[in-house]
Write a protein that holds these residues in place. Sequence first.
Motif, PDB file in Angstrom:
ATOM      1  N   PRO A 131      16.311 -25.984  11.504  1.00  0.00           N
ATOM      2  CA  PRO A 131      16.536 -25.012  12.578  1.00  0.00           C
ATOM      3  C   PRO A 131      16.880 -23.620  12.057  1.00  0.00           C
ATOM      4  CG  PRO A 131      18.209 -26.755  12.627  1.00  0.00           C
ATOM      5  CD  PRO A 131      17.326 -27.048  11.454  1.00  0.00           C
ATOM      6  N   LEU A 132      17.286 -23.520  10.800  1.00  0.00           N
ATOM      7  CA  LEU A 132      17.635 -22.201  10.259  1.00  0.00           C
ATOM      8  C   LEU A 132      16.383 -21.392   9.935  1.00  0.00           C
ATOM      9  CD1 LEU A 132      20.599 -23.270   7.947  1.00  0.00           C
ATOM     10  CD2 LEU A 132      20.688 -22.272  10.249  1.00  0.00           C
ATOM     11  N   THR A 133      15.376 -22.075   9.402  1.00  0.00           N
ATOM     12  CA  THR A 133      14.136 -21.349   9.075  1.00  0.00           C
ATOM     13  C   THR A 133      13.109 -21.436  10.209  1.00  0.00           C
ATOM     14  OG1 THR A 133      13.192 -23.340   8.105  1.00  0.00           O
ATOM     15  CG2 THR A 133      14.363 -21.859   6.597  1.00  0.00           C
ATOM     16  N   GLY A 134      13.259 -22.426  11.092  1.00  0.00           N
ATOM     17  CA  GLY A 134      12.259 -22.637  12.155  1.00  0.00           C
ATOM     18  C   GLY A 134      11.044 -23.423  11.681  1.00  0.00           C
ATOM     19  N   ASP A 135      11.140 -24.030  10.488  1.00  0.00           N
ATOM     20  CA  ASP A 135       9.986 -24.751   9.933  1.00  0.00           C
ATOM     21  C   ASP A 135      10.081 -26.262  10.155  1.00  0.00           C
ATOM     22  OD1 ASP A 135       9.138 -22.351   8.920  1.00  0.00           O
ATOM     23  OD2 ASP A 135       9.691 -22.787   6.832  1.00  0.00           O
ATOM     24  N   VAL A 136       8.988 -26.846  10.709  1.00  0.00           N
ATOM     25  CA  VAL A 136       8.825 -28.304  10.627  1.00  0.00           C
ATOM     26  C   VAL A 136       7.925 -28.534   9.424  1.00  0.00           C
ATOM     27  CG1 VAL A 136       7.898 -30.398  11.710  1.00  0.00           C
ATOM     28  CG2 VAL A 136       8.912 -28.615  13.146  1.00  0.00           C
ATOM     29  N   LYS A 137       8.348 -29.394   8.506  1.00  0.00           N
ATOM     30  CA  LYS A 137       7.495 -29.737   7.367  1.00  0.00           C
ATOM     31  C   LYS A 137       7.184 -31.225   7.415  1.00  0.00           C
ATOM     32  CE  LYS A 137       8.451 -25.977   4.231  1.00  0.00           C
ATOM     33  NZ  LYS A 137       9.001 -25.552   2.958  1.00  0.00           N
ATOM     34  N   SER A 138       5.903 -31.561   7.243  1.00  0.00           N
ATOM     35  CA  SER A 138       5.457 -32.950   7.326  1.00  0.00           C
ATOM     36  C   SER A 138       4.943 -33.408   5.974  1.00  0.00           C
ATOM     37  CB  SER A 138       4.344 -33.085   8.359  1.00  0.00           C
ATOM     38  OG  SER A 138       4.810 -32.658   9.614  1.00  0.00           O
ATOM     39  N   TYR A 139       5.147 -34.693   5.723  1.00  0.00           N
ATOM     40  CA  TYR A 139       4.787 -35.245   4.408  1.00  0.00           C
ATOM     41  C   TYR A 139       4.192 -36.638   4.552  1.00  0.00           C
ATOM     42  CZ  TYR A 139       8.397 -31.836   3.058  1.00  0.00           C
ATOM     43  OH  TYR A 139       9.155 -30.705   2.924  1.00  0.00           O
ATOM     44  N   ILE A 140       3.331 -36.999   3.579  1.00  0.00           N
ATOM     45  CA  ILE A 140       2.942 -38.387   3.369  1.00  0.00           C
ATOM     46  C   ILE A 140       3.803 -38.881   2.210  1.00  0.00           C
ATOM     47  CG2 ILE A 140       1.075 -39.860   2.504  1.00  0.00           C
ATOM     48  CD1 ILE A 140      -0.880 -37.970   4.009  1.00  0.00           C
ATOM     49  N   VAL A 141       4.335 -40.109   2.333  1.00  0.00           N
ATOM     50  CA  VAL A 141       5.248 -40.648   1.319  1.00  0.00           C
ATOM     51  C   VAL A 141       4.595 -41.864   0.652  1.00  0.00           C
ATOM     52  CG1 VAL A 141       7.586 -41.541   0.902  1.00  0.00           C
ATOM     53  CG2 VAL A 141       7.143 -40.072   2.898  1.00  0.00           C
ATOM     54  N   SER A 142       4.561 -41.891  -0.660  1.00  0.00           N
ATOM     55  CA  SER A 142       4.035 -43.063  -1.361  1.00  0.00           C
ATOM     56  C   SER A 142       5.113 -44.146  -1.400  1.00  0.00           C
ATOM     57  CB  SER A 142       3.624 -42.685  -2.790  1.00  0.00           C
ATOM     58  OG  SER A 142       3.258 -43.856  -3.475  1.00  0.00           O
ATOM     59  N   LEU A 143       4.792 -45.324  -0.882  1.00  0.00           N
ATOM     60  CA  LEU A 143       5.800 -46.387  -0.808  1.00  0.00           C
ATOM     61  C   LEU A 143       5.875 -47.209  -2.092  1.00  0.00           C
ATOM     62  CD1 LEU A 143       5.239 -47.584   2.872  1.00  0.00           C
ATOM     63  CD2 LEU A 143       7.068 -46.151   1.975  1.00  0.00           C
ATOM     64  N   ARG A 144       4.992 -46.881  -3.046  1.00  0.00           N
ATOM     65  CA  ARG A 144       5.005 -47.618  -4.326  1.00  0.00           C
ATOM     66  C   ARG A 144       4.645 -46.661  -5.432  1.00  0.00           C
ATOM     67  NH1 ARG A 144       1.441 -51.298  -5.925  1.00  0.00           N
ATOM     68  NH2 ARG A 144      -0.316 -50.881  -4.564  1.00  0.00           N
ATOM     69  N   LYS A 145       4.976 -47.039  -6.635  1.00  0.00           N
ATOM     70  CA  LYS A 145       4.382 -46.367  -7.792  1.00  0.00           C
ATOM     71  C   LYS A 145       2.941 -46.876  -7.827  1.00  0.00           C
ATOM     72  CE  LYS A 145       5.140 -45.964 -12.793  1.00  0.00           C
ATOM     73  NZ  LYS A 145       4.777 -44.555 -12.907  1.00  0.00           N
ATOM     74  N   GLN A 146       1.984 -46.008  -7.846  1.00  0.00           N
ATOM     75  CA  GLN A 146       0.593 -46.471  -7.753  1.00  0.00           C
ATOM     76  C   GLN A 146      -0.375 -45.423  -8.305  1.00  0.00           C
ATOM     77  OE1 GLN A 146      -0.738 -46.740  -3.569  1.00  0.00           O
ATOM     78  NE2 GLN A 146       1.170 -45.744  -2.974  1.00  0.00           N
ATOM     79  N   ILE A 147      -1.574 -45.897  -8.605  1.00  0.00           N
ATOM     80  CA  ILE A 147      -2.622 -44.980  -9.085  1.00  0.00           C
ATOM     81  C   ILE A 147      -3.786 -45.069  -8.112  1.00  0.00           C
ATOM     82  CG2 ILE A 147      -4.253 -44.469 -10.944  1.00  0.00           C
ATOM     83  CD1 ILE A 147      -2.270 -45.836 -12.870  1.00  0.00           C
ATOM     84  N   VAL A 148      -4.253 -43.914  -7.660  1.00  0.00           N
ATOM     85  CA  VAL A 148      -5.379 -43.879  -6.717  1.00  0.00           C
ATOM     86  C   VAL A 148      -6.569 -43.254  -7.434  1.00  0.00           C
ATOM     87  CG1 VAL A 148      -6.216 -42.887  -4.547  1.00  0.00           C
ATOM     88  CG2 VAL A 148      -3.866 -43.752  -4.707  1.00  0.00           C
ATOM     89  N   ASN A 149      -7.708 -43.923  -7.292  1.00  0.00           N
ATOM     90  CA  ASN A 149      -8.926 -43.429  -7.939  1.00  0.00           C
ATOM     91  C   ASN A 149      -9.741 -42.640  -6.901  1.00  0.00           C
ATOM     92  OD1 ASN A 149     -11.017 -43.171  -9.783  1.00  0.00           O
ATOM     93  ND2 ASN A 149     -12.011 -45.050  -9.064  1.00  0.00           N
ATOM     94  N   ILE A 150     -10.163 -41.439  -7.263  1.00  0.00           N
ATOM     95  CA  ILE A 150     -11.023 -40.682  -6.335  1.00  0.00           C
ATOM     96  C   ILE A 150     -12.379 -40.530  -7.017  1.00  0.00           C
ATOM     97  CG2 ILE A 150     -11.254 -38.655  -4.844  1.00  0.00           C
ATOM     98  CD1 ILE A 150      -8.277 -38.258  -4.942  1.00  0.00           C
TER      99      ILE A 150
END
Length: 313
Positions: free
Chosen positions: A237-256
């Motif tokens: 509320p001090l800055t007026g910013d909503v910040k959204s995130y995706i959270v990794s629930l595990r240590k993991q490696i993703v291949n792209i």
Amino acid sequence: MMLDAFAQDVIKGLTAENKFLSSKYFYDDNGSRIFQEIMNMPDYYLTDAEFEILSLQSGKIIDALKFSGPFNIVELGAGDGFKTFKLLEYLVTKEIDFYYVPIDISQEAIDVLNKNLKDRLPSLKIKPKVGDYFEILKDNRKSKYPSLLLFLGSNIGNYPDQKSNELLNLLNKNMKSGDKLLIGFDLKKNPITIHNAYFDKYGITKRFNLNLLLRMNKELGADFKIDDFDFYCHYNPLTGDVKSYIVSLRKQIVNIEALKIKVDFEYNELIWTELSRKFAIKDINDMAIQSNFKLNHNFLDCKHYFTDSLWEK
Ligand code: AVI
């Protein structure tokens, strides 16, 4: 290897020390559909507030334009046009001469909008466009008629301060003197109200964010396992910013596959996905001045949650 903008931004964002991906990539056809669900949630008060403004104050808004003859209404990011409908309906009922030019990046959203409007307002003169705002605006500058640009829904809040300034200056440059901009701003309010709009109990905003992972799977051959990720957001509320995130629930490696990269995620590591800024009226005045506009009037809803601010070039 020729990489498109999405691919390049994925490389940049997911190889950064603090991972990030722009919320502009939320809006593939699936994401645009989820966003419609968000706008239908009562907790996402922004839609109702702006709907009220456009339902109850269309006459006042049109009077404030002071356009004497035909004009264009150019809507940036029109979506399903649900809120704009009230303004269009008012104009059609009053037999005011205007063209409606909705612009969106989603072909599907534009097709749905076009069909709905043809059914509900058959006499409306509509020229829908899919693509880049500025290319289309450059064209619009050649119109012999004045224009009202609509940038509704607090879309401006998704741009950080400097970027929003650049965008507004660019809009200004692509307008003619006397053209107007009606721009939506979500106002600062009780932080709990804002929190509930973004951290919704139905998990719709979570799906909206995780759709980014699905999109990378589909378009870039990534192997994100959606259940291994969660969503978190926070309003300051001090800055007026909503910040959204995706959270990794595990240590993991993703291949792209398409990018030939592997991305390491630590347990609880974040990808920052979105900024949704909330404003005070004074911020809005300052932004208008910084981008060479004159603020004509703020049209607020009855709860003072939201304003559609009318600016003039
Ligand atoms: C499009 N934009 C104004 C929305 C917002 O409120 O920032 C996108 C959104 N993100 C989560 N819920 C809605």
